[in-house]
Design an enzyme around this catalytic site. Sequence first.
Site, PDB file in Angstrom:
ATOM      1  N   CYS A   5       0.833  -1.204  -0.122  1.00 28.22           N
ATOM      2  CA  CYS A   5       0.085  -0.025   0.034  1.00 28.22           C
ATOM      3  C   CYS A   5       0.924   1.418   0.018  1.00 28.22           C
ATOM      4  CB  CYS A   5      -0.728   0.099   1.329  1.00 28.22           C
ATOM      5  SG  CYS A   5      -1.833  -1.573   1.295  1.00 28.22           S
ATOM      6  N   GLY A  32      -0.606   0.848  -5.050  1.00 31.20           N
ATOM      7  CA  GLY A  32      -2.148   0.150  -4.716  1.00 31.20           C
ATOM      8  C   GLY A  32      -2.932   0.912  -5.658  1.00 31.20           C
ATOM      9  N   ASN A 104       0.696   1.205   5.655  1.00 31.29           N
ATOM     10  CA  ASN A 104       1.504   0.454   4.821  1.00 31.29           C
ATOM     11  C   ASN A 104       2.145  -0.731   5.385  1.00 31.29           C
ATOM     12  OD1 ASN A 104       4.418   1.013   2.654  1.00 31.29           O
ATOM     13  ND2 ASN A 104       2.893  -0.476   2.620  1.00 31.29           N
ATOM     14  N   GLY A 105       1.950  -1.897   5.043  1.00 34.08           N
ATOM     15  CA  GLY A 105       2.888  -3.155   5.677  1.00 34.08           C
ATOM     16  C   GLY A 105       1.979  -4.030   6.008  1.00 34.08           C
ATOM     17  N   TYR A 246      11.689  -3.728  -7.444  1.00 35.59           N
ATOM     18  CA  TYR A 246      10.368  -3.731  -8.022  1.00 35.59           C
ATOM     19  C   TYR A 246       9.519  -2.653  -7.696  1.00 35.59           C
ATOM     20  CZ  TYR A 246       5.684  -5.016  -9.707  1.00 35.59           C
ATOM     21  OH  TYR A 246       4.515  -4.986 -10.202  1.00 35.59           O
TER      22      TYR A 246
END
Length: 468
Positions: A5, A32, A104-105, A246
């Site tokens: 995210c 996201g 995020n995570g 990436y």
Amino acid sequence: MKEKCAVFGVYGRDIDAARLTYFGLYALQHRGQESSGIAASDGKRINLHKAMGLVAQVYNEHDFDKLHGFLAIGHNRYATFGGSTDDHIQPAADREMKVVLAHNGNLPSIEKLRKFLVSKDISVKNLNDSELMLTVISYFLSQGQTLEKAVTYAFPLFTGAFSLLVMTKDKIAAVRDQYGIRPFSIGTLNHTGYVFSSETCALDTVNARYLRDVLPGELVIADKHGLHSYQLAKPTPKLDIFEFVYFTRPDSILLGKRVAEVRKNLGRNLAREAKVKADVVIPVPDSAVPAALGYAEVSKIPFDFGLVKNRYIGRTFIMPDQRLRDRGVQMKLNPIGESIKGKRVVVIDDSIVRGTTAKKLVKLLRDAGAKEVHLMSSCPPTRFPDFYGINTPTQAELIAATMPIQKIKEFIGADSLHYLSYKGLIDATGLPEDTFCTSCFTGIYPIDIGENEKHINRNIEGFFLPQH
Ligand code: AMP
């Protein structure tokens, strides 16, 4: 559910915080594409707007009328497993809208959070990891604690990876796990405010100047007095190295390194390790473009754009079903015949996960007339799943966890197959190995993965831990 995210937040003076957050989320769309949300406050009341879809689809002018105020936090979510659902769109909010949270995570173990809430007689039914964190913080706030105290007390109950934004009506808290698994940066808006962002590229978009990162284990509060820092745990930096390979946008900076440059180094190192006789080097767009440039530079084989990507097919389009995924590759990439026909082609992708893309790609290039196809991955074989917030399949679905390299080569039908070595990967970053979480390649998980550990197989043919 595993999520990868983006979070973005603004605390300012005389600022339309929600609109800036919208621009920030736009710049972070790559992290996201499933849902998006913004919560904003005018100092008195928090308002929230969130829905399934891309940033461009989720908000219209009318939505910003209710999102007025000088502080805001926002979130983009990408979660494929478990299917699409709007139950857990972030920012998450408590019932009274006193506190909102964007995460995020991922927390691989939620035992401590659950136990704590159960001990307080608070229901944990249907709550995911982010919502459990919110509920605990909300509990401490309801006990009369300040936001900084509430987060400080809740922090030891969080087991996992988190770059977190928490907002009350007049403060924002940014907090990061002690390993700093996911990136998190702070910017300033010409002394009129502060910005928090998953990546630095979004700071550029809103014209904020990069100040510093939120440190691993640090809590940063933005309020009317400015920024305040509290170190909640000893920093043990372990940024996920896959961010370099990436996820992160190439124009972002991680640990002081421009991601595009590190990716070029991946390609340069690959060219030193994997020498083949070829006529052209082509990238799988867009993520492998810098690596292919680096490979071409060192190998002296000409670079060309031999594949065109349809920009309007997002990742959400490719559903978690193998049949649809197969079709997805074909719809996403189209070869340029003249760049490929009759040539010995080196094709570079950033990574090979399930091997679906690679197999399709080799066929696509052969059908376009390639004489030879040499497939290269700009990172080592991905043999272990992630538990810290990126969306990887189970270990059984990872092709390099189930087949030795020679078999993979046969499966995808390439004339040769090369992966960058682990040493080549670390070297490309210019940073020490112990700065990173390398679990995707090594199976070494810096944070307890709880029950998941039972399902990890480290006895893989051809796999041995890199020597230190
Ligand atoms: P696969 O077809 O499963 O081997 O996927 C490989 C492709 O997916 C590569 O082209 C990567 O650019 C991309 N990729 C790698 N990791 C991820 C991820 N966690 N989520 C989405 N795409 C990814």
